[in-house]
Design a protein around this motif. Structure first.
Motif, PDB file in Angstrom:
ATOM      1  N   ASN A 151      37.682  35.901  40.390  1.00  0.00           N
ATOM      2  CA  ASN A 151      38.957  36.608  40.557  1.00  0.00           C
ATOM      3  C   ASN A 151      38.794  38.111  40.343  1.00  0.00           C
ATOM      4  OD1 ASN A 151      40.205  34.174  41.035  1.00  0.00           O
ATOM      5  ND2 ASN A 151      40.996  33.944  38.953  1.00  0.00           N
ATOM      6  N   ILE A 152      37.980  38.471  39.354  1.00  0.00           N
ATOM      7  CA  ILE A 152      37.747  39.890  39.085  1.00  0.00           C
ATOM      8  C   ILE A 152      37.060  40.551  40.271  1.00  0.00           C
ATOM      9  CG2 ILE A 152      36.357  41.495  37.713  1.00  0.00           C
ATOM     10  CD1 ILE A 152      36.970  39.796  35.265  1.00  0.00           C
ATOM     11  N   GLN A 153      36.045  39.888  40.812  1.00  0.00           N
ATOM     12  CA  GLN A 153      35.311  40.480  41.929  1.00  0.00           C
ATOM     13  C   GLN A 153      36.206  40.665  43.148  1.00  0.00           C
ATOM     14  OE1 GLN A 153      32.044  41.688  41.745  1.00  0.00           O
ATOM     15  NE2 GLN A 153      32.902  42.667  43.566  1.00  0.00           N
ATOM     16  N   VAL A 154      37.027  39.658  43.431  1.00  0.00           N
ATOM     17  CA  VAL A 154      37.948  39.756  44.572  1.00  0.00           C
ATOM     18  C   VAL A 154      38.929  40.907  44.355  1.00  0.00           C
ATOM     19  CG1 VAL A 154      39.829  38.593  45.791  1.00  0.00           C
ATOM     20  CG2 VAL A 154      37.745  37.332  45.231  1.00  0.00           C
ATOM     21  N   ALA A 155      39.448  41.024  43.131  1.00  0.00           N
ATOM     22  CA  ALA A 155      40.405  42.091  42.819  1.00  0.00           C
ATOM     23  C   ALA A 155      39.747  43.465  42.899  1.00  0.00           C
ATOM     24  CB  ALA A 155      41.000  41.865  41.431  1.00  0.00           C
ATOM     25  N   GLN A 156      38.515  43.574  42.422  1.00  0.00           N
ATOM     26  CA  GLN A 156      37.805  44.849  42.517  1.00  0.00           C
ATOM     27  C   GLN A 156      37.578  45.243  43.973  1.00  0.00           C
ATOM     28  OE1 GLN A 156      34.533  43.983  39.413  1.00  0.00           O
ATOM     29  NE2 GLN A 156      34.800  46.194  39.275  1.00  0.00           N
ATOM     30  N   ARG A 187      39.439  44.659  46.378  1.00  0.00           N
ATOM     31  CA  ARG A 187      40.721  45.093  46.949  1.00  0.00           C
ATOM     32  C   ARG A 187      41.307  46.300  46.214  1.00  0.00           C
ATOM     33  NH1 ARG A 187      42.609  39.470  46.418  1.00  0.00           N
ATOM     34  NH2 ARG A 187      44.010  40.349  44.854  1.00  0.00           N
ATOM     35  N   ASN A 188      40.596  46.791  45.193  1.00  0.00           N
ATOM     36  CA  ASN A 188      41.133  47.854  44.328  1.00  0.00           C
ATOM     37  C   ASN A 188      42.475  47.438  43.731  1.00  0.00           C
ATOM     38  OD1 ASN A 188      38.936  49.531  44.915  1.00  0.00           O
ATOM     39  ND2 ASN A 188      39.956  50.404  46.698  1.00  0.00           N
ATOM     40  N   ASP A 189      42.559  46.172  43.366  1.00  0.00           N
ATOM     41  CA  ASP A 189      43.777  45.609  42.778  1.00  0.00           C
ATOM     42  C   ASP A 189      43.679  45.767  41.257  1.00  0.00           C
ATOM     43  OD1 ASP A 189      45.868  44.098  41.843  1.00  0.00           O
ATOM     44  OD2 ASP A 189      45.436  42.333  43.073  1.00  0.00           O
ATOM     45  N   PHE A 190      44.112  46.919  40.762  1.00  0.00           N
ATOM     46  CA  PHE A 190      43.940  47.246  39.349  1.00  0.00           C
ATOM     47  C   PHE A 190      44.713  46.299  38.432  1.00  0.00           C
ATOM     48  CE2 PHE A 190      43.576  51.336  41.681  1.00  0.00           C
ATOM     49  CZ  PHE A 190      42.234  51.562  41.441  1.00  0.00           C
ATOM     50  N   ALA A 191      45.904  45.896  38.854  1.00  0.00           N
ATOM     51  CA  ALA A 191      46.729  45.029  38.013  1.00  0.00           C
ATOM     52  C   ALA A 191      46.044  43.680  37.786  1.00  0.00           C
ATOM     53  CB  ALA A 191      48.101  44.827  38.652  1.00  0.00           C
ATOM     54  N   THR A 192      45.477  43.116  38.849  1.00  0.00           N
ATOM     55  CA  THR A 192      44.795  41.830  38.712  1.00  0.00           C
ATOM     56  C   THR A 192      43.512  41.971  37.910  1.00  0.00           C
ATOM     57  OG1 THR A 192      45.721  41.024  40.797  1.00  0.00           O
ATOM     58  CG2 THR A 192      43.757  39.907  39.972  1.00  0.00           C
ATOM     59  N   VAL A 193      42.798  43.061  38.129  1.00  0.00           N
ATOM     60  CA  VAL A 193      41.582  43.298  37.346  1.00  0.00           C
ATOM     61  C   VAL A 193      41.925  43.350  35.863  1.00  0.00           C
ATOM     62  CG1 VAL A 193      39.800  44.992  36.769  1.00  0.00           C
ATOM     63  CG2 VAL A 193      40.273  44.451  39.159  1.00  0.00           C
ATOM     64  N   GLU A 194      43.008  44.055  35.531  1.00  0.00           N
ATOM     65  CA  GLU A 194      43.410  44.135  34.125  1.00  0.00           C
ATOM     66  C   GLU A 194      43.738  42.751  33.564  1.00  0.00           C
ATOM     67  OE1 GLU A 194      47.033  45.453  31.215  1.00  0.00           O
ATOM     68  OE2 GLU A 194      47.173  45.922  33.347  1.00  0.00           O
TER      69      GLU A 194
END
Length: 382
Positions: free
Chosen positions: A132-137, A139-146
């Protein structure tokens, strides 16, 4: 007559013992011993089901191991019941049960079962979070990465002890190498970016509430963290985060710096801290603007030796290393040409460090913390 009677009695006793030796009870005991020994042998090999795979660099999956585990459990329970229901004496039963339980507890309860639990934990919790972290990174999806970062931190802080509870060093090391160590590395990688992102959210809330003083104070904390970010070179996620930092700076009414300048700003702050820790008894430094530092001389009897020590060995060495300086006026920073150039900047009449009061050095440098950036660095003495 007595001799014949004794002889008959002896023969009868021998005959009785012979019959008993082939009685169902005696045969049952022999068969039971074989069953116990067979199951003990099976149990003793329980860990080989996953250890042997690890010796080939592979992790045995739980689905591959469940059939072996179920067979071992069934055989263990079956032979245990046979011992309990046998005609052995109580002490004999306890002895055999103790032997069985010891092997089972060591090889199954302490080996195969906790390995399966550890493997299941890794693929159920660590692997999905990492994905999930890799996918979010990407996409530059900061909220999901957090969000996923906090999940990962929770797992690593209190739940990964399960990965150490089974026997078999090779398999344990391979499981840790495959799941725990990458998770540790990802947590460390994201610690500063996530902290910055959370601060940016707080700054935006301050701006919305009209609390500009608090917003600027929080932004100063962000700038101090920029030097600890991973390199933005070939890292789209960090580049995107630096873009967010620039947007917030604009919202604060300030001209946003480039990504490389933001990184340099953070490095200058760290440089000043280190300089004051190592050279604070001679002079103290402070950031007074972009690419600008003011040095306050505190040693009243500063000598020529202090000038050489502070500027040459203390300031300049830390300056080059901490800021990522790759060139000074076009020369390699530690070359003789660079040293000669810096010496040429020394104002006339300056002998001691105290003589530098009221004077400024402007040093053209190139720094590279992901890509090259040319700046004029100013050092003012007072």
């Amino acid at each position: 007559m007595k001799k014949n009677l004794l002889k008959q009695t002896t023969v009868a006793a021998l005959l009785a013992s012979t019959v008993l030796s082939f009685s169902p009870v005696a045969m049952g005991a022999s068969s039971l011993d074989q069953s116990v020994n067979t199951v003990k042998s099976q149990l003793s090999k329980a860990t080989t089901h996953y250890v042997n795979a690890s010796l080939d660099g592979k992790l045995a999956t739980s689905n591959e191991l469940y059939p072996a585990l179920n067979t071992l459990k069934n055989n263990y329970q079956s032979v245990r019941k046979s011992v309990v229901s046998s005609k052995l004496t109580s002490s004999q039963k306890q002895a055999k049960l103790k032997e069985l339980d010891a092997v089972y507890n060591q090889k199954v309860s302490g080996g195969l079962v906790p390995y399966i639990d550890a493997y299941n934990y890794a693929i159920k919790y660590l692997a999905p979070i990492m994905k999930n972290i890799q996918v979010a990174q990407d996409r530059n999806d900061f909220a999901t990465v957090e969000k996923e970062y906090h999940k990962l931190s929770y797992q690593l802080k209190g739940r990964t002890a399960i990965l150490y509870r089974f026997s078999g060093k090779e398999a344990r090391d391979l499981l840790l190498q495959s799941y725990k160590k990458p998770a540790d590395a990802k947590r460390d990688e994201l610690m500063v970016p996530v902290t910055i992102y959370m601060s940016l959210l707080e700054i935006k809330d301050f701006i919305t509430a009209g609390k500009m003083t608090e917003a600027k104070a929080e932004y100063a904390e962000v700038e101090a963290l920029l030097t600890r970010l991973p390199s933005a070179a070939n890292n789209k996620f960090i580049t995107a985060l630096l873009d967010e930092v620039a947007k917030v700076k604009t919202a604060l009414g300030e001209t946003p710096d480039s990504a490389q300048q933001q990184i340099l700003n953070g490095k200058v702050s760290e440089f000043v801290k280190i300089l004051n820790t190592t050279q604070g008894s001679v002079a103290t430094a402070a950031v007074t603007g972009t690419n600008s530092v003011t040095v306050t001389i505190v040693k009243t009897d500063a000598t020529e030796a202090d000038y050489v020590s502070y500027l040459g060995q203390g300031f300049y060495t830390q300056f080059v290393r901490e800021l990522g300086v790759t060139a000074v006026n076009g020369h390699a920073p530690l070359s003789l040409e660079a040293a000669a150039y810096v010496e040429s900047l020394k104002p006339k009449g300056v002998v001691t460090l105290a003589d530098m009061k009221g004077k400024t050095l402007n040093i053209p440098v190139t720094v590279n913390n992901g890509s090259a950036l040319n700046v004029n660095f100013s050092v003012t003495f007072k």
